[in-house]
Motif scaffolding. Structure first.
Motif, mmCIF file in Angstrom:
data_model
loop_
_atom_site.group_PDB
_atom_site.id
_atom_site.type_symbol
_atom_site.label_atom_id
_atom_site.label_comp_id
_atom_site.label_asym_id
_atom_site.label_seq_id
_atom_site.Cartn_x
_atom_site.Cartn_y
_atom_site.Cartn_z
ATOM 1 N N PRO A 81 0.819 -1.225 0.000
ATOM 2 C CA PRO A 81 0.000 0.000 0.000
ATOM 3 C C PRO A 81 0.851 1.273 0.000
ATOM 4 C CG PRO A 81 -0.799 -1.559 1.647
ATOM 5 C CD PRO A 81 0.507 -2.101 1.132
ATOM 6 N N GLY A 82 0.456 2.221 -0.850
ATOM 7 C CA GLY A 82 1.096 3.527 -0.877
ATOM 8 C C GLY A 82 2.395 3.621 -1.662
ATOM 9 N N ILE A 83 2.815 2.554 -2.330
ATOM 10 C CA ILE A 83 4.094 2.576 -3.046
ATOM 11 C C ILE A 83 3.926 3.045 -4.490
ATOM 12 C CG2 ILE A 83 6.029 1.143 -3.855
ATOM 13 C CD1 ILE A 83 5.981 1.763 -0.815
ATOM 14 N N VAL A 84 2.916 2.564 -5.168
ATOM 15 C CA VAL A 84 2.744 2.876 -6.585
ATOM 16 C C VAL A 84 1.561 3.819 -6.784
ATOM 17 C CG1 VAL A 84 2.332 1.924 -8.881
ATOM 18 C CG2 VAL A 84 3.693 0.635 -7.241
ATOM 19 N N ASP A 85 1.831 4.928 -7.484
ATOM 20 C CA ASP A 85 0.787 5.882 -7.862
ATOM 21 C C ASP A 85 0.377 5.554 -9.297
ATOM 22 O OD1 ASP A 85 -0.845 7.998 -8.526
ATOM 23 O OD2 ASP A 85 0.744 9.511 -8.435
ATOM 24 N N TRP A 86 -0.721 4.817 -9.447
ATOM 25 C CA TRP A 86 -1.139 4.357 -10.764
ATOM 26 C C TRP A 86 -1.692 5.471 -11.650
ATOM 27 C CZ3 TRP A 86 0.701 0.002 -12.467
ATOM 28 C CH2 TRP A 86 1.095 -0.958 -11.548
ATOM 29 N N THR A 87 -1.825 6.687 -11.101
ATOM 30 C CA THR A 87 -2.253 7.807 -11.945
ATOM 31 C C THR A 87 -1.066 8.425 -12.673
ATOM 32 O OG1 THR A 87 -2.048 9.438 -10.160
ATOM 33 C CG2 THR A 87 -4.179 8.314 -10.390
ATOM 34 N N ALA A 88 0.150 8.083 -12.255
ATOM 35 C CA ALA A 88 1.365 8.581 -12.913
ATOM 36 C C ALA A 88 1.698 7.695 -14.118
ATOM 37 C CB ALA A 88 2.525 8.594 -11.914
ATOM 38 N N LEU A 89 2.581 8.190 -14.961
ATOM 39 C CA LEU A 89 3.000 7.445 -16.151
ATOM 40 C C LEU A 89 4.040 6.380 -15.826
ATOM 41 C CD1 LEU A 89 2.928 7.128 -19.244
ATOM 42 C CD2 LEU A 89 4.676 8.927 -19.368
ATOM 43 N N TRP A 90 4.925 6.639 -14.855
ATOM 44 C CA TRP A 90 6.084 5.773 -14.630
ATOM 45 C C TRP A 90 5.750 4.313 -14.349
ATOM 46 C CZ3 TRP A 90 7.320 2.924 -10.372
ATOM 47 C CH2 TRP A 90 6.683 3.242 -9.165
ATOM 48 N N PRO A 91 4.708 3.979 -13.557
ATOM 49 C CA PRO A 91 4.490 2.544 -13.328
ATOM 50 C C PRO A 91 4.080 1.804 -14.605
ATOM 51 C CG PRO A 91 2.810 3.840 -12.169
ATOM 52 C CD PRO A 91 3.778 4.799 -12.773
ATOM 53 N N TRP A 92 3.458 2.522 -15.517
ATOM 54 C CA TRP A 92 3.027 1.902 -16.764
ATOM 55 C C TRP A 92 4.209 1.687 -17.709
ATOM 56 C CZ3 TRP A 92 -1.466 -0.173 -16.149
ATOM 57 C CH2 TRP A 92 -2.345 0.387 -15.216
ATOM 58 N N THR A 93 5.133 2.664 -17.763
ATOM 59 C CA THR A 93 6.318 2.476 -18.607
ATOM 60 C C THR A 93 7.204 1.370 -18.033
ATOM 61 O OG1 THR A 93 7.532 4.258 -17.494
ATOM 62 C CG2 THR A 93 6.347 4.824 -19.520
ATOM 63 N N LYS A 94 7.298 1.324 -16.699
ATOM 64 C CA LYS A 94 8.079 0.250 -16.082
ATOM 65 C C LYS A 94 7.423 -1.096 -16.367
ATOM 66 C CE LYS A 94 9.900 -1.910 -12.025
ATOM 67 N NZ LYS A 94 10.001 -2.031 -10.594
ATOM 68 N N ALA A 95 6.125 -1.203 -16.148
ATOM 69 C CA ALA A 95 5.422 -2.469 -16.364
ATOM 70 C C ALA A 95 5.569 -2.946 -17.814
ATOM 71 C CB ALA A 95 3.946 -2.321 -16.000
ATOM 72 N N GLY A 96 5.398 -2.035 -18.748
ATOM 73 C CA GLY A 96 5.560 -2.402 -20.158
ATOM 74 C C GLY A 96 6.963 -2.876 -20.473
ATOM 75 N N SER A 97 7.944 -2.220 -19.885
ATOM 76 C CA SER A 97 9.338 -2.606 -20.118
ATOM 77 C C SER A 97 9.669 -3.941 -19.465
ATOM 78 C CB SER A 97 10.280 -1.511 -19.605
ATOM 79 O OG SER A 97 10.068 -0.320 -20.322
ATOM 80 N N VAL A 98 9.126 -4.195 -18.289
ATOM 81 C CA VAL A 98 9.352 -5.489 -17.619
ATOM 82 C C VAL A 98 8.703 -6.614 -18.420
ATOM 83 C CG1 VAL A 98 8.877 -6.840 -15.541
ATOM 84 C CG2 VAL A 98 9.680 -4.490 -15.330
ATOM 85 N N ILE A 99 7.528 -6.359 -18.957
ATOM 86 C CA ILE A 99 6.876 -7.373 -19.806
ATOM 87 C C ILE A 99 7.719 -7.613 -21.057
ATOM 88 C CG2 ILE A 99 4.856 -7.801 -21.286
ATOM 89 C CD1 ILE A 99 3.211 -6.390 -18.994
ATOM 90 N N ALA A 100 8.234 -6.542 -21.662
ATOM 91 C CA ALA A 100 9.102 -6.687 -22.834
ATOM 92 C C ALA A 100 10.377 -7.458 -22.475
ATOM 93 C CB ALA A 100 9.443 -5.316 -23.413
ATOM 94 N N MET A 101 10.934 -7.215 -21.290
ATOM 95 C CA MET A 101 12.124 -7.936 -20.840
ATOM 96 C C MET A 101 11.804 -9.421 -20.689
ATOM 97 S SD MET A 101 15.325 -6.959 -19.880
ATOM 98 C CE MET A 101 15.264 -5.405 -19.011
ATOM 99 N N THR A 102 10.625 -9.722 -20.199
ATOM 100 C CA THR A 102 10.204 -11.112 -20.038
ATOM 101 C C THR A 102 10.028 -11.790 -21.400
ATOM 102 O OG1 THR A 102 9.130 -10.521 -17.960
ATOM 103 C CG2 THR A 102 8.474 -12.607 -18.970
#
Length: 149
Positions: A81-102
């Motif tokens: 709780p309280g770590i990721v602000d899903w209204t920001a862009l950064w968690p989405w760019t990170k998530a997309g990049s981690v999926i691409a890395m996988t």
């Protein structure tokens, strides 16, 4: 569950970073092994068998476990709780990049099977170019997490 994750947040984060370092090391090294394998090794030789052993062990003993633990501890951080602000862009760019890395990880595993079957069609130059993929993705991930744009 949130209380548990919050209580162990720093441990989860530390273990995530350790797993990421191991995963990245393997993702950098395996394509480099493929370059040498395709350019300097005669199919069916003792050296071919040695390279196949090295590639299999790197994938099975380091890359796969590190990839899984990276995901497990990363998801632990996401659900704290309280770590990721899903209204920001950064968690989405990170998530997309981690999926691409996988996806890249799994692409490497398929290329290892090509060597095993004697059906590799990718050149050393192409493997060198693919060796840059994890670097670019890592840059996006690190900038996303540190800068938090």
């Amino acid at each position: 569950m949130g209380d548990f994750l919050a209580s162990y947040y720093l441990w989860i984060k530390a273990l995530h970073v350790i797993a990421v370092i191991a995963w990245m090391a393997g993702l950098f090294y395996l394509p480099r092994l493929f370059v040498y394998h395709v350019e300097q090794v005669e199919r069916g030789s003792e050296t071919d068998a040695m390279f196949q052993t090295m590639e299999r062990r790197l994938l099975k003993a380091i890359i796969n476990p590190a990839g899984v633990t990276t995901w497990v501890f990363g998801l632990g951080l996401v659900f704290t709780p309280g770590i990721v602000d899903w209204t920001a862009l950064w968690p989405w760019t990170k998530a997309g990049s981690v999926i691409a890395m996988t996806v890249f990880h799994h692409w490497l595993a398929l290329r290892r099977k090509d060597f095993l079957a004697g059906s590799n069609r990718i050149t050393g130059r192409q493997y060198r170019m693919m060796n840059e993929v994890p670097t670019l993705l890592m840059m996006i991930i690190v900038i996303s997490v540190i800068v938090k744009f």
